[in-house]
Scaffold this motif. Structure first.
Motif: not given
Length: 502
Positions: A25-33
């Protein structure tokens, strides 16, 4: 024991899956950011490059306007004398015209009476009645003569009314060869990747430089664009209407299979416009260079997330840190003059306006100064030496002022100093004298010592103006009174007289 171990293994697997789930989830959120950040940075890169070249067009257009306005201002006193001498005193008129041509950038000056008959600065008879720009005017005006009959050159023309007893008795025409603008308007940093054009409202090219190719082949930008290609539903007509309808902006165009962007900005004279054309691949490289630090930052953050996915807070902190640092660097660069490291024009105006807004009851001094005969420095010593003069002058001026004062370079050889919180009016002249003495002691050069002089105009806040625009106009008016009186001096707006130097 086996059942207990199985329960422990199950618990570990559950915790691991939870951790992996959180990491994912963090990777996905980080990738989005980071993706959003990159998209935003790309937009910032495009805006930055666009503003850079629009500013280049605006600056060079302002240089042309300043050159012509200065020529007209210089010619105005001669026009007053010609209004009295006229064609009756031909010898005196020729002498005045010759003095004007010899002491300005003009290659020719002509005085014409109401019928169009007249005389030029070389003592030759002239007949201007057939020229499109000839008419009896009440105000100074500017024209472009293409292969004009007066001397067969493409010329920018300043037309100044000559008055006798308050009535226009003749016209003074001062001719500036458009080819003389090329050195002033060149874009050496971009080589064959950029060009400039100066046009009138109909697209007629009045001056050009760099490598315009077929953009200037017909001598008319509007006609040349008729053979160009545009993106989407854009056509030559809609593109030209966009240029005419917008105050400033850019338009993408292809000419002879090569992509360009035309950055345009209007001048303050007639409906003339200045264009800077840049090859698309050069712009792409510039944007990539702008984005290189962003890409490095994103790669570094992604590697950190991949290796230390559990350290979510630290990774987030690093992301914010790099973003803020990058933004801070961009803001600092945008506010600095690259040559002198002083505040640039935009930042200087902002700082002064901010002070005026927050200190309405304080007194201050606005100095606007030009280095006298700076073009001669470049012509005789070279542009590198001219840059060294400006660089050293910027450093010394900053050291001459208080740390709270605002010091900026606003273009070319013009500097602005705003001294804050001046308590007593008795200090006004002392500060002006001190600044003038500064130039007496200032030298540049290791082997050949050069001591530049300066013309300085001074306006008092809030006496001479309560806004930056009013103050600048007042100080600029005082500056030109110094130039008209022989340069190398100081004048306050209230008196417009040179301050006695001690």
């Amino acid at each position: 024991m086996g059942e207990l171990e199985a329960m422990k293994d199950s618990s570990k697997k559950s915790a691991l899956f939870q951790l992996l789930g959180l990491a994912l989830i963090f990777v996905i959120l980080s990738a989005y950011v980071l993706g959003s950040f990159y998209v935003r940075s790309r937009s910032e890169a495009r805006d930055y490059i666009e503003k850079k070249f629009i500013s280049a067009a605006e600056d060079r257009g302002n240089q042309v306007e300043t050159r012509l306005s200065g020529l007209a201002e210089t010619a105005a006193p001669i026009g007053s004398l010609l209004g009295k001498a006229g064609l009756q005193d031909r010898e005196e008129s020729v002498r005045l015209l010759g003095a004007l041509a010899d002491n300005t950038d003009a290659y020719l000056a002509v005085y014409a009476g109401p019928s169009g008959s007249g005389v030029d600065s070389r003592g030759r008879d002239r007949e201007l009645s057939g020229e499109a720009y000839f008419s009896m005017l009440e105000e100074t005006a500017f024209f472009y003569g293409q292969d004009e009959g007066t001397d067969g050159k493409n010329a920018l023309i300043a037309a100044v009314p000559c008055r006798e007893n308050g009535k226009t008795s003749g016209m003074l025409y001062v001719y500036l060869d458009s080819c003389r603008l090329e050195e002033m308007l060149e874009l050496p940093a971009y080589g064959d990747k950029a060009f400039y054009l100066l046009t009138d409202s109909g697209g007629t090219i009045m001056a050009q430089g760099g490598y315009p190719g077929n953009f200037a082949a017909e001598g008319n930008l509007k006609k040349a664009m008729g053979r160009a290609e545009f993106d989407g539903d854009e056509s030559p007509d809609t593109a030209w209407k966009k240029i005419q309808g917008y105050k400033e902006g850019t338009i993408a165009v292809s000419m002879d299979g090569a992509g360009y962007e035309l950055f345009f900005s209007p001048m303050g004279i007639n409906d003339w416009r200045f264009y800077v054309g840049v090859r698309e691949e050069f712009l792409a490289n510039s944007r990539n260079e702008y984005l290189a630090p962003v890409r490095k930052t994103i790669v570094g953050i992604l590697l950190t997330v991949g290796l230390f996915s559990g350290l979510l807070l630290i990774t987030n902190f690093i992301n914010k840190y790099f973003y803020n640092e990058h933004k801070k660097v961009l803001e600092e660069k945008a506010s600095k003059d690259l040559l002198t490291d002083l505040s640039n024009k935009t930042a200087t105006e902002y700082l002064i306006k901010d002070y005026i807004e927050t200190h309405p009851d304080s007194q201050g001094l606005l100095f606007v100064l030009d280095v006298d005969n700076f073009k001669k420095i470049n012509d005789t010593q070279g542009h590198a030496f001219g840059d060294e003069v400006l660089r050293k002058l910027g450093t010394r001026l900053r050291g001459e002022c208080r740390i709270t004062d605002i010091v900026g370079r606003t273009g070319g050889d013009e500097f602005i100093i705003f001294m804050k919180d001046i308590k007593e009016e008795s200090i006004f002249i002392k500060e002006a004298q001190r600044l003038h003495r500064f130039f007496g002691d200032f030298q540049v050069g290791e082997y050949v010592k050069y001591s530049p002089a300066a013309s300085i105009g001074v306006a008092v806040y809030p006496r001479d103006g309560r806004t930056f625009e009013e103050l600048y106009k007042a100080a600029d008016s005082a500056l030109y009174s110094v130039k008209r009186n022989g340069k190398n001096g100081v004048a306050f707006y209230e008196t417009k007289m040179n301050v006695k130097m001690e």
